[in-house]
Design a protein around this motif. Structure first.
Motif, PDB file in Angstrom:
ATOM      1  N   PRO A 517      -0.914   4.692 -19.794  1.00 11.15           N
ATOM      2  CA  PRO A 517      -1.267   6.056 -19.397  1.00 11.15           C
ATOM      3  C   PRO A 517      -1.345   6.229 -17.882  1.00 11.15           C
ATOM      4  CG  PRO A 517      -3.215   4.897 -20.136  1.00 11.15           C
ATOM      5  CD  PRO A 517      -2.052   3.978 -20.387  1.00 11.15           C
ATOM      6  N   VAL A 518      -1.389   5.131 -17.148  1.00 11.97           N
ATOM      7  CA  VAL A 518      -1.238   5.150 -15.694  1.00 11.97           C
ATOM      8  C   VAL A 518      -0.268   4.026 -15.327  1.00 11.97           C
ATOM      9  CG1 VAL A 518      -3.579   6.039 -15.317  1.00 11.97           C
ATOM     10  CG2 VAL A 518      -3.150   3.574 -15.183  1.00 11.97           C
ATOM     11  N   ILE A 519       0.300   4.124 -14.118  1.00 15.23           N
ATOM     12  CA  ILE A 519       1.236   3.124 -13.626  1.00 15.23           C
ATOM     13  C   ILE A 519       0.665   2.505 -12.354  1.00 15.23           C
ATOM     14  CG2 ILE A 519       3.581   2.685 -12.805  1.00 15.23           C
ATOM     15  CD1 ILE A 519       4.496   5.114 -14.427  1.00 15.23           C
ATOM     16  N   PRO A 520       0.018   1.341 -12.456  1.00 10.31           N
ATOM     17  CA  PRO A 520      -0.568   0.696 -11.267  1.00 10.31           C
ATOM     18  C   PRO A 520       0.518   0.292 -10.264  1.00 10.31           C
ATOM     19  CG  PRO A 520      -1.490  -0.203 -13.296  1.00 10.31           C
ATOM     20  CD  PRO A 520      -0.298   0.617 -13.694  1.00 10.31           C
ATOM     21  N   ILE A 521       0.209   0.455  -8.987  1.00  9.28           N
ATOM     22  CA  ILE A 521       1.172   0.129  -7.929  1.00  9.28           C
ATOM     23  C   ILE A 521       0.696  -1.066  -7.100  1.00  9.28           C
ATOM     24  CG2 ILE A 521       2.429   0.978  -5.921  1.00  9.28           C
ATOM     25  CD1 ILE A 521       3.177   2.349  -8.568  1.00  9.28           C
ATOM     26  N   MET A 522      -0.529  -0.998  -6.570  1.00  7.18           N
ATOM     27  CA  MET A 522      -1.007  -2.083  -5.714  1.00  7.18           C
ATOM     28  C   MET A 522      -2.520  -2.106  -5.666  1.00  7.18           C
ATOM     29  SD  MET A 522       0.039  -0.536  -1.992  1.00  7.18           S
ATOM     30  CE  MET A 522       1.190   0.743  -2.477  1.00  7.18           C
ATOM     31  N   PHE A 523      -3.038  -3.270  -5.310  1.00 10.11           N
ATOM     32  CA  PHE A 523      -4.472  -3.429  -5.080  1.00 10.11           C
ATOM     33  C   PHE A 523      -4.757  -3.245  -3.600  1.00 10.11           C
ATOM     34  CE2 PHE A 523      -4.129  -6.422  -8.868  1.00 10.11           C
ATOM     35  CZ  PHE A 523      -4.582  -5.465  -9.765  1.00 10.11           C
ATOM     36  N   TYR A 524      -5.790  -2.485  -3.311  1.00 10.13           N
ATOM     37  CA  TYR A 524      -6.170  -2.188  -1.940  1.00 10.13           C
ATOM     38  C   TYR A 524      -6.874  -3.362  -1.253  1.00 10.13           C
ATOM     39  CZ  TYR A 524      -5.812   2.972  -2.484  1.00 10.13           C
ATOM     40  OH  TYR A 524      -5.404   4.259  -2.655  1.00 10.13           O
ATOM     41  N   ALA A 525      -6.929  -3.275   0.055  1.00  7.58           N
ATOM     42  CA  ALA A 525      -7.834  -4.078   0.876  1.00  7.58           C
ATOM     43  C   ALA A 525      -8.043  -3.309   2.171  1.00  7.58           C
ATOM     44  CB  ALA A 525      -7.270  -5.468   1.141  1.00  7.58           C
ATOM     45  N   HIS A 526      -9.040  -3.702   2.921  1.00  9.81           N
ATOM     46  CA  HIS A 526      -9.317  -3.006   4.182  1.00  9.81           C
ATOM     47  C   HIS A 526      -8.158  -3.169   5.165  1.00  9.81           C
ATOM     48  CE1 HIS A 526     -13.219  -2.066   2.860  1.00  9.81           C
ATOM     49  NE2 HIS A 526     -13.940  -2.966   3.492  1.00  9.81           N
ATOM     50  N   ASN A 527      -7.946  -2.153   5.972  1.00  8.97           N
ATOM     51  CA  ASN A 527      -7.114  -2.273   7.173  1.00  8.97           C
ATOM     52  C   ASN A 527      -7.742  -1.424   8.277  1.00  8.97           C
ATOM     53  OD1 ASN A 527      -6.312   0.154   5.810  1.00  8.97           O
ATOM     54  ND2 ASN A 527      -4.467   0.238   7.065  1.00  8.97           N
ATOM     55  N   TYR A 528      -8.857  -1.922   8.804  1.00 10.95           N
ATOM     56  CA  TYR A 528      -9.626  -1.199   9.806  1.00 10.95           C
ATOM     57  C   TYR A 528      -9.803  -2.052  11.052  1.00 10.95           C
ATOM     58  CZ  TYR A 528     -10.656   1.829   5.880  1.00 10.95           C
ATOM     59  OH  TYR A 528     -10.528   2.674   4.803  1.00 10.95           O
ATOM     60  N   ILE A 529     -10.016  -1.361  12.149  1.00  8.15           N
ATOM     61  CA  ILE A 529     -10.207  -2.050  13.417  1.00  8.15           C
ATOM     62  C   ILE A 529     -11.418  -1.459  14.130  1.00  8.15           C
ATOM     63  CG2 ILE A 529      -8.583  -0.489  14.605  1.00  8.15           C
ATOM     64  CD1 ILE A 529      -9.008  -4.241  15.326  1.00  8.15           C
ATOM     65  N   GLY A 530     -12.281  -2.306  14.654  1.00  8.25           N
ATOM     66  CA  GLY A 530     -13.456  -1.863  15.386  1.00  8.25           C
ATOM     67  C   GLY A 530     -13.408  -2.352  16.826  1.00  8.25           C
ATOM     68  N   SER A 531     -14.035  -1.615  17.712  1.00  9.86           N
ATOM     69  CA  SER A 531     -14.058  -2.022  19.122  1.00  9.86           C
ATOM     70  C   SER A 531     -15.240  -2.945  19.386  1.00  9.86           C
ATOM     71  CB  SER A 531     -14.157  -0.790  20.027  1.00  9.86           C
ATOM     72  OG  SER A 531     -15.486  -0.303  20.054  1.00  9.86           O
ATOM     73  N   GLU A 532     -15.282  -3.466  20.573  1.00  9.19           N
ATOM     74  CA  GLU A 532     -16.379  -4.358  20.948  1.00  9.19           C
ATOM     75  C   GLU A 532     -17.709  -3.622  21.006  1.00  9.19           C
ATOM     76  OE1 GLU A 532     -15.447  -6.428  24.521  1.00  9.19           O
ATOM     77  OE2 GLU A 532     -13.977  -7.740  23.539  1.00  9.19           O
TER      78      GLU A 532
END
Length: 553
Positions: A517-532
């Motif tokens: 009933p759904v078509i899975p594509i991919m599993f997520y993960a973070h893609n974030y960047i923080g400053s000092e």
């Protein structure tokens, strides 16, 4: 919870080789300096350098009664405290507004919560058991101007169905025994119910929420560490400051500036210019950011010199077929379309290998077990063609539209899928909508093959299966109905032994996988960047930002 752009503990689910970028809510920490934000019509309010500036696209709701996607949930989590919260160090629920974990009756039906003393709402009203009953009933209330899409959280509670149908004036299973005692009775035992109580939307609300619901929708009054200083300035910003009378430990930051912008790439340009301290990493630049700024030690926490977040998420990116569509109503077509998708090409070409193709709706970070694997979640265009031929279906006769929300970098993903479908002879078009309008199209069924991302409301198997596939669940957009699955799921909920319960959920998951009933594509993960400047900032696996523990240098 819907991932608009697009589980686990910091200790247990960080997989060394799996670091992927999620197209999820963007965040930004740092003073905004009173600059005008792109996408907003007015100047941002001046705030101190100790404000955390967090980048959002326009949320759907910031009122907890309908906290359904990660944009609005970022605001709700900052401003409201529920009974319990999920601890990502111990991987279990811990008390928050509750003074302790609940006591449970011998039959497993009744949970009794004792509340902390001295808690108040941002307007000074006391936080008591009646306020929790009031808040939970709003989630299921049929009298709200816009009914909630997250009432499935309350489905296990006795009397919820009658209340939601307008047949009762209250939920009988919710009782304010006294000011500091809140009692919840279920219709059947549910071993994971304490995890459900961790959802931030199951928060208390003051009487003002009933007296003036329109104002509350724009400026909710919570009981959490931050309070809203003014109404939501749509498409511009949301401003929250530290609540001085908060019952818990005082935050280290003075407040949060939620900068609402339409273009997610703006945040990264601001980061590069030294104006934004935390944001999404654009497609194609993940490894460069890891090399330049250092990888977070646990994948979820920003510290100076370890600033790129790549921890696995409790999230799955998938397509949702309209089961009323002439072609998508046929399981053979859904199976063939799933087999036609080259998931490895998507994660490798668009995300530099920093994602993993989905082999099920169930993320590896929730339950990495081969029983969850769906047989049609692989790349096999020859088998796809054969399935259609065996069913007497000419792929050239099939025409579908890929529907998705704009502003989330989905275009490249959808174009890759479109090319894969075209390779087996299926005719595909694309159509985009703004997020709120897109959610409405899913609700009213005016779509063909939609895109969604599901992030765990709480990190248990049930949360990926019940909301999306149980026949009467409010989040079951395409009205999937498998009576055998319904029975299996309800049986699994009642199993007390954890491993036996997990096995039962795996069997239920396999049943869904055969129907597709759904078509899975991919599993997520973070893609974030923080400053000092972000001395410490934890962005958890369920995409919740923890402002209460954030520190700015």
């Amino acid at each position: 919870m819907f991932d608009k752009f697009g589980g686990v503990t910091r200790r247990n689910f960080v997989k060394g080789g799996l670091a992927a970028g999620a197209l999820t809510a963007l965040a930004a920490c740092g003073g905004n300096g009173g600059e005008t934000t792109e996408g907003g019509e007015g100047a941002a309010p001046a705030v101190t350098e100790n404000y955390f500036s967090y980048y959002l696209s326009e949320p759907a709701y910031i009122d907890p009664y309908n906290g359904q996607e990660n944009q609005g949930m970022a605001v709700i989590f900052a401003c409201f405290d529920g009974l319990l919260v999920w601890d990502y160090d111990t991987n279990e629920p811990v008390p928050l507004a509750a003074a302790e974990l609940p006591t449970v009756s011998d039959d497993g039906l009744t949970y009794t919560f004792k509340l902390r003393e001295g808690m108040t709402f941002h307007n000074g009203d006391p936080v008591d058991a009646a306020s929790f009953k009031r808040g939970w009933e709003r989630v299921a209330s049929p009298t709200m101007a816009t009914p909630s899409d997250i009432a499935y959280h309350l489905d296990p509670i006795a009397g919820k169905a009658e209340f939601a149908a307008g047949e009762a004036t209250e939920i009988s299973g919710l009782v304010a025994v006294d000011d500091l005692t809140f009692q919840v009775t279920l219709t059947a035992p549910m071993a994971d119910f304490p995890a459900v109580c961790c959802h931030p939307a199951l928060a208390p609300v003051p009487q003002a929420a009933l007296d003036d619901p329109a104002s509350f929708l724009e400026q909710p009054i919570g009981n959490g560490p931050f309070k809203l200083d003014e109404p939501w300035q749509h498409n511009q910003y949301i401003l929250a400051s530290k609540f001085e009378n908060y019952y818990g430990e005082a935050p280290a930051i003075d407040g949060v500036y939620f900068s609402i912008q339409a273009n997610p790439d703006t945040a990264f340009r601001g980061f590069q210019a030294g104006e934004i301290d935390f944001c999404n990493i654009p497609v194609g630049q993940i490894q460069d950011c890891v090399d330049q700024y250092g990888a977070s030690e646990d994948g979820f926490t920003v510290t100076p010199g370890a600033q790129a977040l790549t921890g696995t998420e409790l999230s799955t990116y998938y397509l949702i077929p309209n089961l009323e569509n002439e072609w998508l109503s046929k399981p053979e077509v859904r199976r063939a379309l799933s087999l036609a998708i080259n998931r490895d090409n998507i994660v490798n070409s668009l995300f530099e290998g920093f994602r993993e193709g989905a082999n099920s709706i169930m993320p590896l970070s929730i339950d990495d077990n081969e029983q969850n694997v769906w047989q049609y979640c692989k790349y096999d265009p020859e088998q796809a063609t054969q399935i259609l031929a065996d069913a007497g279906i000419n792929p050239a006769d099939i025409t579908v539209t890929l529907n998705y929300n704009s502003g989330g970098d989905h275009e490249d993903i959808m174009s890759s899928i479109q090319a894969d479908f075209a390779a087996i002879g299926v005719n595909v078009q694309q159509q985009t909508q703004e997020w709120a309008a897109y959610l409405e199209s899913l609700s009213d069924g005016s779509y063909d093959l939609g895109r969604l991302g599901w992030t765990a409301d709480y990190p248990i198997q049930d949360n990926f299966l019940y909301p999306n596939f149980y026949s009467t669940a409010s989040n079951n957009y395409n009205h999937y109905n498998n009576p055998d699955f319904d029975v299996k799921l309800l049986e699994a909920r009642q199993i007390q032994d954890e491993e036996a319960r997990r096995t039962a959920y795996r069997e239920a998951c396999a049943m869904v996988g055969d129907d597709m009933p759904v078509i899975p594509i991919m599993f997520y993960a973070h893609n974030y960047i923080g400053s000092e400047r972000c001395a410490h900032f934890f962005y958890d696996a369920a995409t919740i930002p923890h402002f209460e523990s954030a520190e700015l240098a």
